[in-house]
Design a protein around this motif. Structure first.
Motif, PDB file in Angstrom:
ATOM      1  N   GLY A 188      -3.623   5.000   2.022  1.00 16.84           N
ATOM      2  CA  GLY A 188      -2.879   5.001   3.280  1.00 16.84           C
ATOM      3  C   GLY A 188      -2.253   3.650   3.562  1.00 16.84           C
ATOM      4  N   THR A 189      -1.750   3.492   4.776  1.00 21.97           N
ATOM      5  CA  THR A 189      -1.065   2.268   5.162  1.00 21.97           C
ATOM      6  C   THR A 189      -1.698   1.679   6.419  1.00 21.97           C
ATOM      7  N   GLY A 190      -1.493   0.381   6.585  1.00 22.84           N
ATOM      8  CA  GLY A 190      -2.033  -0.331   7.734  1.00 22.84           C
ATOM      9  C   GLY A 190      -1.061  -0.362   8.895  1.00 22.84           C
ATOM     10  N   PHE A 191      -1.366  -1.181   9.892  1.00 20.96           N
ATOM     11  CA  PHE A 191      -0.573  -1.236  11.119  1.00 20.96           C
ATOM     12  C   PHE A 191       0.843  -1.769  10.897  1.00 20.96           C
ATOM     13  N   LEU A 192       1.048  -2.522   9.830  1.00 20.44           N
ATOM     14  CA  LEU A 192       2.367  -3.071   9.530  1.00 20.44           C
ATOM     15  C   LEU A 192       3.065  -2.298   8.422  1.00 20.44           C
ATOM     16  N   GLY A 193       2.505  -1.154   8.063  1.00 17.16           N
ATOM     17  CA  GLY A 193       3.071  -0.350   6.986  1.00 17.16           C
ATOM     18  C   GLY A 193       2.638  -0.796   5.609  1.00 17.16           C
TER      19      GLY A 193
END
Length: 277
Positions: A188-193
């Motif tokens: 998946g991805t984090g808060f900043l993509g």
């Protein structure tokens, strides 16, 4: 104390009588330089002008009758063991007496999600000293909290033990118990993509709301699920975390090799203002 030998004083205005007067005034007595300082208030001036009289706690100026009264310079206090800089009395008191290794993770603001990590070790004589340079770090998206709850996107403030490690990749040489397995995979991805892949290649469980001595994957929550958990030190993914503290991959490997169970390591973490308390 002892009296100096008296030499006749020849003067057109006194002669031997002046010497007798000086002897009676006590000005020819020598002082005890190593004696304790008189607890009463010190007065300036000379014995001749009434500013002080020679006695067991004062000394007459050498080579001058009626010279200035002096006192021994106080000995500087011995230097004590060094404390970890930036930590206040409450934070320092939370570090267990038997702990000789501390990972200090801090940021400049309560609501900031970037900061630094330094590792300190304690010598029994000289005290605490850093054994690493400052490492860049991320913490939770919304910053720090001294009352962490599940999903608040803040990293808990406090002093917590470090007893267990693990990861997707093989043990890089830590002395902590190390649990390796595919359950440390993440996607998946984090808060900043940014990609989260590899974030759990190396982790150290922070003993916040968990049972020490178990794998970081153990989800037992002694304080209840509402207080959150699963707070780790792990590999940085170039963005803020859910609640963990993250370090560059190479630094995580270095940290794992540094941590020594015999030194009872802890993490001290929080914003700088909170840690100064």
């Amino acid at each position: 104390m002892s009296a100096r030998s008296i030499r006749p004083v020849h003067s057109v205005h006194g002669g031997p009588r002046l010497a007798a007067v000086l002897l009676a005034s006590g000005l020819l007595l020598t002082g005890c330089g190593a004696a304790a300082v008189d607890p009463g208030p010190a007065r300036g001036g000379t014995a001749a002008d009434g500013g002080g009289a020679a006695g067991p706690d004062t000394a007459v100026g050498a080579g001058s009758v009626g010279g200035a009264v002096g006192r021994s310079a106080p000995e500087p206090p011995p230097a004590g063991p060094k404390a970890i800089p930036g930590l206040g009395p409450r934070t320092l008191a939370a570090i267990p007496a038997g702990t000789d290794q501390a990972v200090v993770a801090t940021g400049v603001g309560r609501n900031r999600n970037t900061g630094t990590v330094l590792v300190y070790e304690r010598d029994p004589v000289t005290g605490w000293a850093p054994v690493t340079d400052p490492w860049p770090a991320h913490n939770a998206r919304r910053g720090w909290s001294d009352d962490h709850t599940q999903g608040d996107l803040r990293t808990p403030i406090g002093v917590f033990g470090l007893t267990d490690a693990g990861g997707l990749l093989p043990d890089p040489g830590t002395r902590l118990p190390y649990d390796r397995g595919p359950a440390f995979s993440v996607s998946g991805t984090g808060f900043l993509g940014e990609s989260l892949a590899g974030s759990f290649d190396y982790v150290v469980a922070i003993n916040y709301n968990r049972v020490p001595g178990r794998t970081p994957l153990d989800w037992t929550r002694p304080l209840g699920s509402g207080k959150g958990g699963g707070i780790w030190l792990h590999v940085d993914h170039a963005g803020p975390t859910q609640g963990c503290v993250s370090l560059p991959r190479g630094r995580m490997k270095e940290l794992l090799r540094l941590l020594d169970p015999a030194k009872k390591p802890v993490v001290v973490m929080g914003d700088a203002e909170s840690l100064r308390r």
